[in-house]
Design a protein around this motif. Sequence first.
Motif, PDB file in Angstrom:
ATOM      1  N   PHE A 172       0.833  -1.190   0.000  1.00  0.00           N
ATOM      2  CA  PHE A 172       0.000   0.000   0.000  1.00  0.00           C
ATOM      3  C   PHE A 172       0.882   1.260   0.000  1.00  0.00           C
ATOM      4  N   PHE A 173       0.450   2.282  -0.704  1.00  0.00           N
ATOM      5  CA  PHE A 173       1.172   3.547  -0.789  1.00  0.00           C
ATOM      6  C   PHE A 173       1.121   4.265   0.554  1.00  0.00           C
ATOM      7  N   ASP A 174       2.341   4.652   1.050  1.00  0.00           N
ATOM      8  CA  ASP A 174       2.464   5.333   2.340  1.00  0.00           C
ATOM      9  C   ASP A 174       2.722   6.824   2.079  1.00  0.00           C
ATOM     10  N   GLN A 175       1.664   7.622   2.172  1.00  0.00           N
ATOM     11  CA  GLN A 175       1.786   9.060   1.878  1.00  0.00           C
ATOM     12  C   GLN A 175       2.717   9.753   2.875  1.00  0.00           C
ATOM     13  N   LYS A 176       2.534   9.427   4.156  1.00  0.00           N
ATOM     14  CA  LYS A 176       3.352  10.059   5.172  1.00  0.00           C
ATOM     15  C   LYS A 176       4.822   9.649   5.034  1.00  0.00           C
ATOM     16  N   GLY A 177       5.033   8.366   4.773  1.00  0.00           N
ATOM     17  CA  GLY A 177       6.406   7.911   4.581  1.00  0.00           C
ATOM     18  C   GLY A 177       7.064   8.581   3.386  1.00  0.00           C
ATOM     19  N   THR A 178       6.237   8.735   2.331  1.00  0.00           N
ATOM     20  CA  THR A 178       6.761   9.416   1.134  1.00  0.00           C
ATOM     21  C   THR A 178       7.098  10.868   1.447  1.00  0.00           C
ATOM     22  N   ASP A 179       6.205  11.548   2.165  1.00  0.00           N
ATOM     23  CA  ASP A 179       6.452  12.946   2.528  1.00  0.00           C
ATOM     24  C   ASP A 179       7.693  13.071   3.413  1.00  0.00           C
TER      25      ASP A 179
END
Length: 742
Positions: free
Chosen positions: A244-251
């Motif tokens: 699953f795509f981790d928005q916070k991790g990406t940010d």
Amino acid sequence: MKNEVQMKGKFHYRLSGWKYNTGLRILLFLILGLIFYFTLYAKLVPQVFDITLGMKSEKTIYAPEQIENAVATEQAKEDAAKRVQPVYKIVNLKNEVISDAIFDKLSQINADDEVKFDDKVSIYRRVIPQLISDLTNDAIKTLRNSGQYNDLLLEQIQLGLSDQKYPLPEEIYFKLPRLTKEDLADMRPVTKEIVTKLMNDQILDAQTARAKVAEVVNTSTLSKNTSREMVTEIARALITPNKFFDQKGTDDAKGQARGNMKTVYINKNDVLVKAGDVITEEIYTRLEKLKLLKDKANHLPQLGLGILCALLSFVIFIFVRQSNLQVKYNNLQLVMLVLIFVMNIAGMKIISLLQNFDYPFIGYLAPTALGSILIAILLDAPLAFISSVLFSIIASIIFNTEHDALFDFRFGLVSLVICFSGVFTIQRASQRATILKAGLMIAFFSMLTITAMLLMEDHFQQREALMSLSFATAGGLVTVVFVIGLLPFFEASFGILSPLKLVELSNPNHPLLRKLLTETPGTYHHSVMVGNLSEAAAESIGADGLLCRVGSYYHDIGKTKRPSYFIENQTNIENPHDRIDPNLSKSIIIAHPRDGVDMLKDYKMPKPIRDIAEQHHGTTLLHFFYHKAKKQAEEENSEKGIREEDFRYPGPKAQSKEAAIVGIADSVEAAVRSLRNPTLEQIDSMVTKIIKSRLDDGQFNECDLTLKELDKIAKTLNETLLGIFHSRIEYPSELTAKKPGA
């Protein structure tokens, strides 16, 4: 009254003309301060420009110091963030547990014969999807309780599972009640194995993984078509996304990439604005930040620089004023001092143009010790030490490539050490080879100081260390070259007689000394003796002994024009003065100082040597010829008066301690040599008598000799003469013992 006139004459001799003008001396110190100001202005005071927003720049503007390029830095951070790949989390939902739960439910319901077929279909249609949903929600709840997943990621997981849910075909619900206990037993391990195997892969799109189920089922141990069909559909329902795509991790990763990005700088001397470029808001803000705008200029740095330069100039002024050096009165020497400062600072400025932020160590190439060495040789060693401190302060400003401080202590410390080492090595130099030695000492101590600083740093690059040491070595050699090249220029232009020049002039192979030796050997021997006496006497009172020695060698060079008229050259010949008029004898004798000066001028000898030749007799009286003339006049009953003034040397009187000392030594040597067997008492009496006679005659009124110094000179001359004539002196004890018939 006579002494008062002589003192006025001395004052006029010293202070007349521009060389001794007080106003000019003050002006020279002001000029020195202005030189400091304009030299350091570019380093300490930012240049400003008359610029407004939207106008075209009339000139190219360079960065006076290193500054952050905010726009480029932000762009670099954005580029770094864009290069960051999306961050995904792999989540273990334990779907194999759901498989066991489904088969437990199937086994339970199919084994109950009381439940009708249609009811079983309805139960499966309702229970199986709910069972999958409940167990999935339980898995998500477990993930939330673990604290390892943020809320945004959990929402993405829930949304991904919901969007990619697999609906079981309607006919499956009608086939499930017909499965026997044996069928379920065969299907359970196969389904669990397929789900576990496929869920071990990273699944972003469940549809792709579900497409593989049929192929895996066909390779399984199941033989019945119905069982295979049921396992295929159940397995597809249990295959879900686990990536699953981790928005916070990406940010966070993008933020870290931005933070790791180095600041982009506009380096010193980089172009800020080219001529003709329009001043944009970005450029205007940058110029404002660098304080390069005229209307936003801060004038306090100019005031501070003015005070600093005034202090530097004041240090030199106070030291010179408190000293007894000739530069205190002689403006010509002060001009030379200012010129040395200009040359030394100019050398540092030229080398600083080669510096940049990446290569600051080029500053070690500068011949910073050049000025200190020249001042030590041409003027005075203590003045050279004071100047060394000023040179080191100026060097720490000129070679400063860091802009968080006004001074770079590294260059200041190295400059101070090499200037001091150069002065210590050169201050008693007696030959040109000493200059080369000074250059080697400068290179050595420069390398030693740089090594000490490098070792005290937390870390240093080997390349930077080697380059620094190499430039320091080259700087010592460059200093030697410039000193050797500039020294003759200063000696000739300012009439400075350095110790090195004096040693060269004392060489017996000099044409004038060869002439003196071959044509007047008696005078040559006399001059050497006077040199020995005057040097010892001068050193006893702190005067220039070497100048006295060399000046003594040339003081009687005028006697080579008429050598036979001087008694020391009258070996086995008749004295020509016995046959000529005393007035003519007087004219011949008193002409030798003037003749000597003319000869010395022809050979371009330095002025201090000429002054000694001209002043060593002062205005003393030729007693022998004066009394001879008076006696002749009395015998001839001549009415013509014999004036004492006509039988005096024309002078001038001694203007320096060295000229006075040579004059005393000249008279003492001639007088003692005339004694047949001089005793200690005779020598002491002769020396005292000659000094007292000259003192009473006012011959020391125009020099700085004190009575205490005259007493030291007398004692030194006695000791020196005792060493010279010791073999012929009869001591009082010996004279008492030697009685007739003994």
